[in-house]
Every structure is written in structure tokens, then in C-alpha cells.
Motif scaffolding. Sequence first.
Motif, mmCIF file in Angstrom:
data_model
loop_
_atom_site.group_PDB
_atom_site.id
_atom_site.type_symbol
_atom_site.label_atom_id
_atom_site.label_comp_id
_atom_site.label_asym_id
_atom_site.label_seq_id
_atom_site.Cartn_x
_atom_site.Cartn_y
_atom_site.Cartn_z
ATOM 1 N N LEU A 1 30.769 5.591 -12.010
ATOM 2 C CA LEU A 1 29.604 6.894 -12.071
ATOM 3 C C LEU A 1 28.586 6.329 -11.957
ATOM 4 N N ARG A 2 28.309 5.062 -12.103
ATOM 5 C CA ARG A 2 26.957 4.894 -11.475
ATOM 6 C C ARG A 2 27.522 3.028 -11.412
ATOM 7 N N TRP A 3 27.138 2.577 -10.751
ATOM 8 C CA TRP A 3 27.245 0.830 -10.579
ATOM 9 C C TRP A 3 25.673 0.019 -10.272
ATOM 10 N N LEU A 4 25.812 -0.868 -10.871
ATOM 11 C CA LEU A 4 24.431 -2.530 -11.020
ATOM 12 C C LEU A 4 25.018 -2.854 -9.845
ATOM 13 N N HIS A 5 24.113 -3.235 -9.342
ATOM 14 C CA HIS A 5 23.956 -4.069 -8.211
ATOM 15 C C HIS A 5 23.395 -4.532 -7.794
ATOM 16 N N ASP A 6 22.652 -6.552 -7.344
ATOM 17 C CA ASP A 6 22.171 -6.980 -7.342
ATOM 18 C C ASP A 6 20.973 -7.107 -6.200
ATOM 19 N N ALA A 7 21.281 -6.913 -4.642
ATOM 20 C CA ALA A 7 20.655 -6.493 -3.945
ATOM 21 C C ALA A 7 19.083 -6.216 -4.318
ATOM 22 N N ASN A 8 18.083 -6.878 -2.901
ATOM 23 C CA ASN A 8 17.013 -6.627 -3.484
ATOM 24 C C ASN A 8 16.422 -6.130 -2.805
ATOM 25 N N THR A 9 15.690 -4.813 -3.466
ATOM 26 C CA THR A 9 15.221 -3.278 -3.470
ATOM 27 C C THR A 9 13.579 -2.749 -3.851
ATOM 28 N N ASP A 10 13.098 -1.850 -3.479
ATOM 29 C CA ASP A 10 11.991 -1.703 -4.137
ATOM 30 C C ASP A 10 11.367 0.200 -4.015
ATOM 31 N N LEU B 1 0.964 -1.105 -0.238
ATOM 32 C CA LEU B 1 0.029 -0.207 0.287
ATOM 33 C C LEU B 1 0.767 1.670 0.140
ATOM 34 N N GLY B 2 2.849 1.315 0.056
ATOM 35 C CA GLY B 2 3.327 2.048 -0.033
ATOM 36 C C GLY B 2 3.105 2.675 1.491
ATOM 37 N N ALA B 3 3.125 2.668 2.242
ATOM 38 C CA ALA B 3 3.805 2.412 3.789
ATOM 39 C C ALA B 3 4.503 2.049 3.803
ATOM 40 N N PRO B 4 5.958 2.716 4.615
ATOM 41 C CA PRO B 4 7.383 2.847 4.875
ATOM 42 C C PRO B 4 7.155 1.023 5.894
ATOM 43 N N MET B 5 7.608 0.009 5.069
ATOM 44 C CA MET B 5 7.921 -1.081 5.975
ATOM 45 C C MET B 5 9.100 -0.764 7.195
ATOM 46 N N GLY B 6 9.441 -1.479 8.224
ATOM 47 C CA GLY B 6 10.726 -1.406 8.823
ATOM 48 C C GLY B 6 11.810 -0.957 8.082
ATOM 49 N N LEU B 7 12.888 -1.031 9.335
ATOM 50 C CA LEU B 7 14.143 -1.077 8.019
ATOM 51 C C LEU B 7 14.627 -2.519 8.013
ATOM 52 N N VAL B 8 15.366 -2.435 6.741
ATOM 53 C CA VAL B 8 15.472 -3.910 6.457
ATOM 54 C C VAL B 8 16.615 -4.157 5.767
ATOM 55 N N TRP B 9 17.200 -5.313 6.147
ATOM 56 C CA TRP B 9 18.618 -5.914 4.944
ATOM 57 C C TRP B 9 19.095 -6.790 3.982
ATOM 58 N N SER B 10 18.814 -6.027 3.281
ATOM 59 C CA SER B 10 19.649 -6.412 1.924
ATOM 60 C C SER B 10 20.986 -6.878 1.934
ATOM 61 N N ILE B 11 21.641 -8.011 0.505
ATOM 62 C CA ILE B 11 22.782 -8.303 0.626
ATOM 63 C C ILE B 11 23.015 -8.335 -0.697
ATOM 64 N N GLY B 12 24.010 -8.536 -1.848
ATOM 65 C CA GLY B 12 24.578 -8.619 -2.771
ATOM 66 C C GLY B 12 25.359 -8.830 -3.598
ATOM 67 N N ASP B 13 25.969 -8.202 -4.790
ATOM 68 C CA ASP B 13 27.058 -7.544 -5.366
ATOM 69 C C ASP B 13 26.960 -6.847 -6.306
ATOM 70 N N ILE B 14 28.012 -5.528 -6.003
ATOM 71 C CA ILE B 14 28.523 -4.566 -7.062
ATOM 72 C C ILE B 14 28.902 -6.117 -8.075
ATOM 73 N N ASN B 15 27.565 -6.035 -9.237
ATOM 74 C CA ASN B 15 28.649 -6.380 -9.989
ATOM 75 C C ASN B 15 29.211 -5.542 -11.331
ATOM 76 N N ARG B 16 28.442 -4.502 -11.417
ATOM 77 C CA ARG B 16 29.480 -4.214 -12.776
ATOM 78 C C ARG B 16 29.516 -2.191 -12.101
ATOM 79 N N ASP B 17 30.737 -2.096 -13.147
ATOM 80 C CA ASP B 17 30.976 -0.416 -12.968
ATOM 81 C C ASP B 17 30.263 0.265 -14.094
ATOM 82 N N LEU B 18 30.190 1.602 -14.185
ATOM 83 C CA LEU B 18 29.037 2.322 -15.536
ATOM 84 C C LEU B 18 29.819 3.133 -15.519
ATOM 85 N N GLY B 19 30.693 3.548 -16.823
ATOM 86 C CA GLY B 19 31.692 4.768 -16.854
ATOM 87 C C GLY B 19 32.809 4.267 -16.798
#
Length: 634
Positions: free
Chosen positions: A299-308, A276-294
Amino acid sequence: MPDGGALLTHDDPRIAALVAEITGDWPHVIAVWDAFRAKHEILLRGDLQVDRLSFLKQAVWAAIGGGVLRALLSRLTEENLTAAGLNAASTPFLGASFALQSYVNGAWKPQNALIGGRRLMEACDHTCRITIDGQHRGTGVLIRPTVVATAAHVVSTLVGQSGQRLPGSLARIGITFFDADDLLPDGETQEARPIAARLHEEWLAHYSPRAHGEGEALYAIDSVAGIAAPTGPWDLALIRLTTPPRAGLRGHRVCSGSPPKATFGVHILHHPGDALGAPMGLVWSIGDINRDLGAPLPLRWLHDANTDGGSSGAPCFDDNWRVVALHQAGPNLIAAANQNNRAVPIYSWAEQVETLARLADQTPYLVHAPDERRDPTPVFGRRDLQFRCWRAMSPGLPPRQRLFVVLGDVPTDRTFTVAIVEELARLAGCRLMGLDVRNLKLRSPLEFVQAIFGGLGATLPETLNAPSRLTTELRDLRNDILPWLIREVEAIADKRPLWLALDGLEVCDTAANGAAQVVEALIGALNDAPHLNLLLIGWTGPAQAEHVEILPNVPDIDDVVDHLLLALAPPGFRPPHEVRATFHVLVASNLAAQPPGPAYLRAAAAANGATETLRAVINAFTPKLAPVAGGAGE
């Protein structure tokens, strides 16, 4: 093979082979060694060495003889001061156990469990959620005691095309810390107890928007079109708070220097929105920075940690829990496989943001400070002192900005200065050690230094506790005792400012006074102690200080009015000139009605007598706000 070094000399070829694997910036190596030797009581001084090779051979030989070689190599490795051949070169002394036998994951390396866990807890306390008009919009991180960093697009609806905050935007934005459930000792879950931060009226300290089209459907997630170093844009907003969200929060560690190359592990702490768009309590996601952009810097990174949605602006941490990026966005194609999210590395603007954050860090001017009986006492004036002291709660200042001298005719007013600085240090999470010099007037330099060591919870080594003879005591102070004190201070400071407040220095009326000799030596050593701040009360000797204050005998009425406004008015309240003039007359009349007594106590009584009238006037001028009920604008 256990640590040991019998029959070895520092010219042994095996030591030379090991020394060849110690690399990196020479001053950095010296700094690591000096901290290490202070901890392990090794006498070899790095600051006196000029021949790198000869010094490193002696240092390694001393570490082997002391049974601490493994600890030294681990410390150098932590600071990235060793080369790839270290494990092989250390085998003759440590055996093969120093190597990681099953290093099969290049993105994650083993970490100290307790230290990593505590850093996770620290990172949780520094992460916040951000709302606009009561709706959850994103996540941020405290990088200074009163500065929050987040993605610029999180607050973009409150910012005009010129990059300035819109009128009335202060009332529309909210920042909340500590929205995280906790685990009690009995295994039960304690629901979050979030705390709303107080924003400064000029809440937007810095704004760098997204690139044109970035975040829109036609802008590919792996594109860096319209982005270039060093100008960006960086999708960054810095937000000012009036006070730290909680005393002791110093701002989380931001990783500076050259960026690592993908792939490496990343932690993200964030507040995603629920269905419903309401904020969830603080959560912790883990992943890898897997690609440099630039290139050459990402200048930016790509990563595969779960977000929303709602994760924008969230801090991305490396495996040492240092902020390395801010999460920016993710793809909208939920069903597609092998997707990546996008983050903005801090490295392209890390050096700049240190300056920006320092400028944005809002001084939390005090309403009260505890007196010597720990009773809350009003703080009248002292704005310049508070501003400069708060600035010195962050490292990196030159010596003259870390030296404070306070004079005045009223001893209790001078002593109250220590209480003010101590309260600011508590808010900033810094340590202050106070010492009343009046009780040490007749002590020798050595005895005075011993008192400082005692206050810090440390002791001088036995070899320094007995100078060779009275006539050489000053030489011993400069050559041996003071360097040891400085190293101990730097070790205790742990890269954070540490305050030494010396009160009653008016007793230092001769150059032969032991305290005077030590104070002069400490002032001269500030270049070698970058984390030491000196507060000298009553000092009349030489001092190249930016802040030298002579306290008035009577508090100024304007300072009393400013104190009442700070205590009673909401952020941004500015009384019309005629109203402030009325406040001035009211305080003056209350002051005139007070019985004879100490000037500061009379001013405090006058302020108390004017409180209810001022509160009514302020509430009348702010009808749309909740009635003022207490101190500090609550």
C-alpha cells in the motif's frame, strides 16, 4: 561458443531443455516471437501454432540456425518470460558468456547505456513543478498528453471536503515543465527555459486524499492505518491541461502488473525547495525501495533516495524508467540515522488510473491546422472528429473506435481532415502516414500494399513481392502479404498508435479495385493490429466505424464563433447568451459581405474580419485578466 546450429534438429534434447526455461503467458510469448521474427525475417508464424512445446522447439531451432538465439533469449528475458535455469540451458549453444558473472547487487542490474540515457531524458521532459498562490508546493509527472499526476496533498488547499476543486482555484495553481539546466556541445551550461502549462478550467480530474492523519507527527512513517486496497486512499491527484506542454509529449510510461518485491533500485526526478522555499531546477536522486508496507500488495513503500520539501508527488522510476510510485513524504528528524522516505506505489490503482487518465485527457481542440501548402488554416467545427481522434492517440481501443470514415462533396474539405488529424498526431507524439489513393487507382493489390510499405519506410520481402499468379493474388494478399504488413505496422508503431490516412478513396468504385481490396482487408485486420488507426477519406464500402462524418458544404456560423472564442478567450470564459448572439450576428454580417468564392475561404475571411471586435468584447468581460493579445487564449 558462437551462435550456431549445424546438424541440430528441433527435437534435440538440448533444445527441449532450453525450451523448458521459456515460461510466462502464452499470448505474450507469441507476441514477442511475432515481433522478433518480423525483424529477423523468420517465416515460422506464431499465430498459426497450437502446440506450445512443438512451436517453441521450432522457434529456438530457427533462431539457432539464423544466428540470433542470443537476441531471442535476451528479448524473452526483458519481457520476464524466462526461468532461472535459462543460463545453464543456453550454455550448449552460447557458452557461459550469457550469464552475468559478477551479479552482486540485487537492487540494480546492468542496463543498456544509450537506451537508459535516452529514457532518462524522456523522463525529465515529463516531470513538472507545481505552485499554489505563487509558492512552490510539489512535483508531478505527465502520464497522458494532457494529464499530470501528483500527490493529492500538494493541491489539497485548492480542494473542498467533497473532493471538488474550489471556486477560483484555477487562477491559484501553476504547473511548469522543462525547468532543468542543459549541457551545450561546447561544454557550457545552458540555463533552464521553463514553460508554463495551460490548465483546463475543470483542472481537477480525480482526487484521492491521504489517509486520516497521514503526514502528521503521530502517524508513523511505516504505518498503513486507514489504508486498504482497492479503495485506498492513495494520495493521488490527476490534473487536466488544455494542451500538451510540448508537441510530441505522449505521457510517460506507467508500469502495470504485479509489483516487484523490495528491494529494488529507484530513480526520483523532483524539484525540491531551496533554503528559502523556492523551487530548485530538476534534480535526480537514486536509492532503493527497501520495504513493502501492506500485504499482499504494498500500500506504501519505504525508500532511501534523498528528497526534500517540494519533492512530494515526484515520479519514482524503476531501472527501466517506468513510473512505479509517487514520492509522498519523509521524516522530520534530520539528525537521525538510517531513515526512510515514503512513496505510494501505483500498482494498487494502476488499472484504474489508466481509465481515469483516459477520461481526464483533455482534447486540445485546434485553432489552426496547416493546409497542403503548410499555411495555417482555421479549423471550424470538427469537434467530434477531434475528440475521437485524440482518444485514439492512446492505445487500447476496440477496432470500431480506431476506424474513421469522412465523406463530403468538397474534395479540399475532405483532404483538410488529414491535416487536422496529422496536427493532433504531432501533438500526441504519434506518427501519421498519408497516401493519396487517386494516384494509385489502377494499381493491383500488391502494388497498393507496396506503396503503403514505401510510405512507412519499409519494403516487402522478396518472397512476397511476386505472387504466384494473377488468380491467386487476392489469396496471397490475405494469407501472406497482409499479415506481413500488419506485423511491420506493429513493429514501427512500437506500442504507440500509428495512423494510416488514405485520401481519395472515392475512386474505389468497384470491388475489383486493388485499393478497395486492400482497404477491406485492412479493416478486417484491425483486431490483429491493435496500434493501427485507419482514416478513410471518401470510402463508401462496408465499415463498422464509430465515426462516420459527412462534411457540410458550408461551415456553420456557430462553428466560426467557437473557433474565435477558442483563439481569443482565456480558459473558462463563457460569454453570456446575449453576447454570444451578438458574436453570431457579427460573423454572419461579415460572411455576407465576402465576395463569391469557396465557402471555407469566405468563412475564414469573415472570422478575420470579426477578430478585433470580438477581442475587445472579451477583454471588456475579463477586466482582471491580461488583455487578450493572440491566438489560443494567450
